[in-house]
Write a protein that holds these residues in place. Structure first.
Motif, PDB file in Angstrom:
ATOM      1  N   GLU A   1      43.079  37.810  44.740  1.00  0.00           N
ATOM      2  CA  GLU A   1      43.979  37.185  45.710  1.00  0.00           C
ATOM      3  C   GLU A   1      44.981  38.191  46.267  1.00  0.00           C
ATOM      4  OE1 GLU A   1      45.803  33.756  43.891  1.00  0.00           O
ATOM      5  OE2 GLU A   1      43.850  32.837  43.494  1.00  0.00           O
ATOM      6  N   ASN A   2      45.342  39.186  45.462  1.00  0.00           N
ATOM      7  CA  ASN A   2      46.344  40.175  45.865  1.00  0.00           C
ATOM      8  C   ASN A   2      45.713  41.487  46.324  1.00  0.00           C
ATOM      9  OD1 ASN A   2      48.620  38.534  45.267  1.00  0.00           O
ATOM     10  ND2 ASN A   2      48.204  38.879  43.098  1.00  0.00           N
ATOM     11  N   VAL A   3      44.456  41.427  46.711  1.00  0.00           N
ATOM     12  CA  VAL A   3      43.730  42.643  47.078  1.00  0.00           C
ATOM     13  C   VAL A   3      44.413  43.407  48.211  1.00  0.00           C
ATOM     14  CG1 VAL A   3      42.153  41.526  48.694  1.00  0.00           C
ATOM     15  CG2 VAL A   3      41.448  43.604  47.541  1.00  0.00           C
ATOM     16  N   ASN A   4      45.097  42.723  49.087  1.00  0.00           N
ATOM     17  CA  ASN A   4      45.750  43.393  50.218  1.00  0.00           C
ATOM     18  C   ASN A   4      47.242  43.638  49.995  1.00  0.00           C
ATOM     19  OD1 ASN A   4      43.413  43.630  51.878  1.00  0.00           O
ATOM     20  ND2 ASN A   4      43.543  41.437  52.232  1.00  0.00           N
ATOM     21  N   ALA A   5      47.683  43.507  48.747  1.00  0.00           N
ATOM     22  CA  ALA A   5      49.096  43.722  48.438  1.00  0.00           C
ATOM     23  C   ALA A   5      49.506  45.177  48.680  1.00  0.00           C
ATOM     24  CB  ALA A   5      49.404  43.323  46.996  1.00  0.00           C
ATOM     25  N   SER A   6      48.588  46.085  48.433  1.00  0.00           N
ATOM     26  CA  SER A   6      48.857  47.494  48.700  1.00  0.00           C
ATOM     27  C   SER A   6      47.527  48.220  48.883  1.00  0.00           C
ATOM     28  CB  SER A   6      49.643  48.131  47.550  1.00  0.00           C
ATOM     29  OG  SER A   6      48.804  48.322  46.425  1.00  0.00           O
ATOM     30  N   PRO A   7      47.541  49.325  49.606  1.00  0.00           N
ATOM     31  CA  PRO A   7      46.299  50.084  49.785  1.00  0.00           C
ATOM     32  C   PRO A   7      45.726  50.575  48.454  1.00  0.00           C
ATOM     33  CG  PRO A   7      47.965  50.838  51.333  1.00  0.00           C
ATOM     34  CD  PRO A   7      48.642  49.882  50.381  1.00  0.00           C
ATOM     35  N   GLU A   8      46.615  50.882  47.508  1.00  0.00           N
ATOM     36  CA  GLU A   8      46.163  51.362  46.206  1.00  0.00           C
ATOM     37  C   GLU A   8      45.419  50.275  45.438  1.00  0.00           C
ATOM     38  OE1 GLU A   8      49.394  51.661  47.274  1.00  0.00           O
ATOM     39  OE2 GLU A   8      49.348  53.796  47.770  1.00  0.00           O
ATOM     40  N   LYS A   9      45.945  49.057  45.469  1.00  0.00           N
ATOM     41  CA  LYS A   9      45.274  47.936  44.788  1.00  0.00           C
ATOM     42  C   LYS A   9      43.915  47.662  45.431  1.00  0.00           C
ATOM     43  CE  LYS A   9      49.298  45.447  43.063  1.00  0.00           C
ATOM     44  NZ  LYS A   9      49.037  45.540  41.644  1.00  0.00           N
ATOM     45  N   ARG A  10      43.877  47.709  46.746  1.00  0.00           N
ATOM     46  CA  ARG A  10      42.621  47.477  47.462  1.00  0.00           C
ATOM     47  C   ARG A  10      41.596  48.552  47.085  1.00  0.00           C
ATOM     48  NH1 ARG A  10      40.646  44.627  51.816  1.00  0.00           N
ATOM     49  NH2 ARG A  10      39.115  45.702  53.092  1.00  0.00           N
ATOM     50  N   GLN A  11      42.027  49.809  47.092  1.00  0.00           N
ATOM     51  CA  GLN A  11      41.134  50.905  46.749  1.00  0.00           C
ATOM     52  C   GLN A  11      40.619  50.766  45.315  1.00  0.00           C
ATOM     53  OE1 GLN A  11      42.903  54.794  46.994  1.00  0.00           O
ATOM     54  NE2 GLN A  11      41.003  55.829  46.481  1.00  0.00           N
ATOM     55  N   GLU A  12      41.494  50.402  44.406  1.00  0.00           N
ATOM     56  CA  GLU A  12      41.098  50.228  43.014  1.00  0.00           C
ATOM     57  C   GLU A  12      40.048  49.123  42.881  1.00  0.00           C
ATOM     58  OE1 GLU A  12      43.102  49.101  38.689  1.00  0.00           O
ATOM     59  OE2 GLU A  12      44.397  49.487  40.403  1.00  0.00           O
ATOM     60  N   LEU A  13      40.251  48.009  43.560  1.00  0.00           N
ATOM     61  CA  LEU A  13      39.295  46.906  43.490  1.00  0.00           C
ATOM     62  C   LEU A  13      37.964  47.294  44.130  1.00  0.00           C
ATOM     63  CD1 LEU A  13      38.720  44.090  42.539  1.00  0.00           C
ATOM     64  CD2 LEU A  13      39.755  43.211  44.608  1.00  0.00           C
ATOM     65  N   ILE A  14      38.009  48.047  45.204  1.00  0.00           N
ATOM     66  CA  ILE A  14      36.774  48.520  45.834  1.00  0.00           C
ATOM     67  C   ILE A  14      36.018  49.441  44.877  1.00  0.00           C
ATOM     68  CG2 ILE A  14      35.874  50.022  47.673  1.00  0.00           C
ATOM     69  CD1 ILE A  14      38.106  48.787  49.470  1.00  0.00           C
ATOM     70  N   GLN A  15      36.737  50.343  44.215  1.00  0.00           N
ATOM     71  CA  GLN A  15      36.092  51.233  43.252  1.00  0.00           C
ATOM     72  C   GLN A  15      35.462  50.450  42.104  1.00  0.00           C
ATOM     73  OE1 GLN A  15      35.589  54.561  43.469  1.00  0.00           O
ATOM     74  NE2 GLN A  15      36.493  54.490  45.492  1.00  0.00           N
ATOM     75  N   LEU A  16      36.173  49.455  41.601  1.00  0.00           N
ATOM     76  CA  LEU A  16      35.619  48.616  40.538  1.00  0.00           C
ATOM     77  C   LEU A  16      34.411  47.840  41.033  1.00  0.00           C
ATOM     78  CD1 LEU A  16      38.926  47.246  38.961  1.00  0.00           C
ATOM     79  CD2 LEU A  16      37.330  48.856  37.922  1.00  0.00           C
ATOM     80  N   SER A  17      34.475  47.345  42.253  1.00  0.00           N
ATOM     81  CA  SER A  17      33.374  46.571  42.832  1.00  0.00           C
ATOM     82  C   SER A  17      32.104  47.400  42.930  1.00  0.00           C
ATOM     83  CB  SER A  17      33.753  46.052  44.216  1.00  0.00           C
ATOM     84  OG  SER A  17      34.835  45.166  44.140  1.00  0.00           O
ATOM     85  N   MET A  18      32.260  48.677  43.217  1.00  0.00           N
ATOM     86  CA  MET A  18      31.101  49.550  43.375  1.00  0.00           C
ATOM     87  C   MET A  18      30.402  49.823  42.037  1.00  0.00           C
ATOM     88  SD  MET A  18      32.520  51.941  46.486  1.00  0.00           S
ATOM     89  CE  MET A  18      31.604  53.340  45.981  1.00  0.00           C
ATOM     90  N   LYS A  19      31.067  49.541  40.941  1.00  0.00           N
ATOM     91  CA  LYS A  19      30.480  49.763  39.621  1.00  0.00           C
ATOM     92  C   LYS A  19      29.699  48.569  39.105  1.00  0.00           C
ATOM     93  CE  LYS A  19      33.958  53.124  38.351  1.00  0.00           C
ATOM     94  NZ  LYS A  19      35.019  53.503  37.444  1.00  0.00           N
ATOM     95  N   ILE A  20      29.804  47.441  39.806  1.00  0.00           N
ATOM     96  CA  ILE A  20      29.084  46.222  39.381  1.00  0.00           C
ATOM     97  C   ILE A  20      27.605  46.389  39.717  1.00  0.00           C
ATOM     98  CG2 ILE A  20      28.796  43.739  39.782  1.00  0.00           C
ATOM     99  CD1 ILE A  20      31.781  43.619  40.401  1.00  0.00           C
ATOM    100  N   ARG A  21      26.788  45.992  38.783  1.00  0.00           N
ATOM    101  CA  ARG A  21      25.325  46.085  39.014  1.00  0.00           C
ATOM    102  C   ARG A  21      24.726  44.731  39.069  1.00  0.00           C
ATOM    103  NH1 ARG A  21      23.294  51.553  37.385  1.00  0.00           N
ATOM    104  NH2 ARG A  21      25.194  52.670  37.018  1.00  0.00           N
TER     105      ARG A  21
END
Length: 88
Positions: free
Chosen positions: A68-88
């Protein structure tokens, strides 16, 4: 884009108008918009995919809050994107 800016700077002052023209002419604006759309699709996919994991069920509130807070900061968004890319 940087080369175009440097070339324009040699000929004239870089105003907001000039910068906007360069952004449009180089396709940077369209590329940025396409990137944001792709990131959003990845984030949405990862959120729906992770719901099948035991870790999600055990930490649902915290994980949902993170999404829900993915757009709270660019850093949080980037972190979630990086985590998302690790999902298989």
């Amino acid at each position: 884009m940087e080369k175009e800016i440097a070339a324009k700077r040699a000929l004239q002052e870089i105003t907001q108008e000039v910068m906007e023209e360069l952004v449009q002419a180089t396709g940077f604006h369209d590329a940025y918009n396409e990137l944001v759309i792709a990131e959003n699709a990845l984030i949405d996919w990862s959120h729906s995919t992770i719901k099948h994991e035991k870790t999600y069920r055990e930490n649902r509130a915290a994980i949902d809050a993170m999404y829900e807070n993915v757009n709270a900061s660019p850093e949080k968004r980037q972190e979630l994107i990086q985590l998302s890319m690790k999902i298989r």
